[in-house]
Every structure is written in structure tokens, then in C-alpha cells.
Design a protein around this motif. Structure first.
Motif, PDB file in Angstrom:
ATOM      1  N   UNK A 113       0.792  -1.221   0.000  1.00  0.00           N
ATOM      2  CA  UNK A 113       0.000   0.000   0.000  1.00  0.00           C
ATOM      3  C   UNK A 113       0.828   1.277   0.000  1.00  0.00           C
ATOM      4  N   UNK A 114       2.119   1.188   0.271  1.00  0.00           N
ATOM      5  CA  UNK A 114       2.912   2.399   0.419  1.00  0.00           C
ATOM      6  C   UNK A 114       2.730   3.038   1.782  1.00  0.00           C
ATOM      7  N   UNK A 115       2.111   2.286   2.696  1.00  0.00           N
ATOM      8  CA  UNK A 115       1.929   2.756   4.068  1.00  0.00           C
ATOM      9  C   UNK A 115       2.743   1.841   4.973  1.00  0.00           C
ATOM     10  N   UNK A 116       3.555   2.458   5.836  1.00  0.00           N
ATOM     11  CA  UNK A 116       4.424   1.708   6.724  1.00  0.00           C
ATOM     12  C   UNK A 116       4.197   2.165   8.158  1.00  0.00           C
ATOM     13  N   UNK A 117       4.313   1.226   9.070  1.00  0.00           N
ATOM     14  CA  UNK A 117       4.199   1.534  10.492  1.00  0.00           C
ATOM     15  C   UNK A 117       5.591   1.586  11.097  1.00  0.00           C
ATOM     16  N   UNK A 118       5.887   2.642  11.816  1.00  0.00           N
ATOM     17  CA  UNK A 118       7.108   2.751  12.605  1.00  0.00           C
ATOM     18  C   UNK A 118       6.698   2.472  14.044  1.00  0.00           C
ATOM     19  N   UNK A 119       7.045   1.296  14.550  1.00  0.00           N
ATOM     20  CA  UNK A 119       6.630   0.862  15.874  1.00  0.00           C
ATOM     21  C   UNK A 119       7.709   1.213  16.894  1.00  0.00           C
ATOM     22  N   UNK A 120       7.439   2.240  17.692  1.00  0.00           N
ATOM     23  CA  UNK A 120       8.348   2.633  18.755  1.00  0.00           C
ATOM     24  C   UNK A 120       8.009   1.815  19.996  1.00  0.00           C
ATOM     25  N   UNK A 121       8.959   1.031  20.444  1.00  0.00           N
ATOM     26  CA  UNK A 121       8.703   0.159  21.590  1.00  0.00           C
ATOM     27  C   UNK A 121       9.834   0.287  22.598  1.00  0.00           C
ATOM     28  N   UNK A 122       9.502   0.008  23.845  1.00  0.00           N
ATOM     29  CA  UNK A 122      10.521   0.103  24.885  1.00  0.00           C
ATOM     30  C   UNK A 122       9.994  -0.351  26.228  1.00  0.00           C
ATOM     31  N   UNK A 123      10.831  -0.194  27.202  1.00  0.00           N
ATOM     32  CA  UNK A 123      10.589  -0.636  28.564  1.00  0.00           C
ATOM     33  C   UNK A 123       9.518   0.227  29.251  1.00  0.00           C
ATOM     34  N   UNK A 124       8.602  -0.420  29.957  1.00  0.00           N
ATOM     35  CA  UNK A 124       7.528   0.285  30.654  1.00  0.00           C
ATOM     36  C   UNK A 124       8.076   1.359  31.592  1.00  0.00           C
ATOM     37  N   UNK A 125       9.080   1.003  32.406  1.00  0.00           N
ATOM     38  CA  UNK A 125       9.591   1.952  33.396  1.00  0.00           C
ATOM     39  C   UNK A 125      10.193   3.194  32.739  1.00  0.00           C
ATOM     40  N   UNK A 126      10.926   3.009  31.648  1.00  0.00           N
ATOM     41  CA  UNK A 126      11.503   4.140  30.925  1.00  0.00           C
ATOM     42  C   UNK A 126      10.408   5.068  30.399  1.00  0.00           C
TER      43      UNK A 126
END
Length: 190
Positions: A113-126
């Protein structure tokens, strides 16, 4: 190309979006700006949004994505997009709702589709510490647990680029720029 910058509240979506918008010269649509007032008031009271609360917001963002795609423009959209259904609504609008209500049919996100997801993930505490430190945002840090509970990390078939937020914004932006350059230099497969 459209990049939807997603992840739980406080992970740095807006900051990364602003940096990418400036570097690339692409318009940035900040998802928070499109929430109905009722949603903002609910979050400010410390109440988590329901799927029903999010629906008008997701459909509005779908309209923006469709408009940008139809015009052939590049754009950045910031949206938590916590659940697979939400991502399907962003891509397919109300068709995703019809498919989700059918027992045997599910719209799969298209990989072309030409659509991309940038998934920002990390530690809950941070992320919690970041939320406690930020000022002027209606989303309360106490709601972070509900976002982690609702989160359905995107799968590979969802055109996703995962970015660990322990990296700097500059590093994450460089990864995205490399991704864009690779896509622009790779011939389309038909």
C-alpha cells in the motif's frame, strides 16, 4: 509513502515525527490533534479510552491517510495504533469494521500500500518516567498500564519497522531515512 508512527503514549512518537518532518520536508499529522474533545476530557480525568471512543478518531486519521495517498504525497502520521484492528481501520476505514464483525473474514493489512508503520517500543519503566517528566499533556502517566495492556505489537505482514526507544531520536531517524532510501531505490515488483 505514508509512515504511521505508532506505540504507547510517551514513547516519543511526536518527537520522532517532528524530527522526520523537518529532515524530509514531509507534512506531519499529529494524531492527538484529531481526538474529539470528549476523548481528551476522558483521558485528562485518568480514564482509558474504549474501542468505541477511538473509532471516530481512527476514521478521521484514515481520511487523512487516504487523502495523502490519493494525491501521491508523502506524509507522517502520529497515532498510537495499539491494536491490529486500529491499524486495519487506519488502512481500510469502515471496511475493517465490517470485516471484524464477520466471523470468517478479516481484512489483512496490505503489504503493497505504500503505508508503513514505525513501531516505537521500549521498557515500561523508561516510558513511565518520560510521561511523569513531561508537562502540558492531557494523557496521564497512570494510563500507561492500560496502553501496554491493549498493545498488540504489529506483525511482519503489517509493513512494520520496529524502533527501540532506548536509541536516540537521531539514531531512529537515521534508520527511517535508510528505510526510505532503500524503498526508493528498490524496483517495484509486479
Amino acid at each position: 509513502m505514508i509512515y504511521i508512527i505508532m506505540g504507547v503514549s510517551g514513547c516519543g512518537k511526536s518527537t520522532l515525527g517532528a524530527v522526520l518532518s523537518e529532515k524530509l520536508g514531509w507534512p506531519l499529522y499529529e494524531g492527538d490533534d484529531y481526538h474529539p474533545q470528549e476523548n481528551i476530557e476522558k483521558m485528562a480525568r485518568g480514564e482509558a479510552l474504549t474501542d468505541q471512543d477511538r473509532l471516530p478518531w481512527l476514521l478521521k486519521l484514515h481520511e487523512i491517510i487516504q487523502r495523502e495517498r490519493s494525491s501521491g504525497s508523502d506524509a507522517l502520521v502520529v497515532c498510537s495504533a495499539l491494536k491490529r484492528l486500529y491499524r486495519q481501520i487506519l488502512l481500510n476505514g469502515s471496511k475493517a469494521l465490517a470485516a471484524s464483525s464477520s466471523q470468517d473474514q478479516e481484512i489483512q493489512p496490505s503489504t503493497s500500500t505504500g503505508v508503513f508503520f514505525l513501531f516505537l517500543h521500549g521498557d515500561y519503566d523508561l516510558i513511565y518516567q518520560r510521561m511523569v517528566a513531561r508537562r502540558g499533556h492531557y494523557m496521564k502517566a497512570d494510563l500507561l498500564r492500560s496502553q501496554f495492556d491493549a498493545l498488540e505489537p504489529p506483525l511482519d505482514d503489517e509493513n512494520v519497522l520496529s524502533l527501540d526507544i532506548s536509541r536516540s531520536i537521531t539514531d531512529m531517524a537515521m534508520v527511517v531515512e535508510k528505510h526510505i532510501n532503500r524503498l526508493k531505490t528498490t524496483p517495484a515488483v509486479f
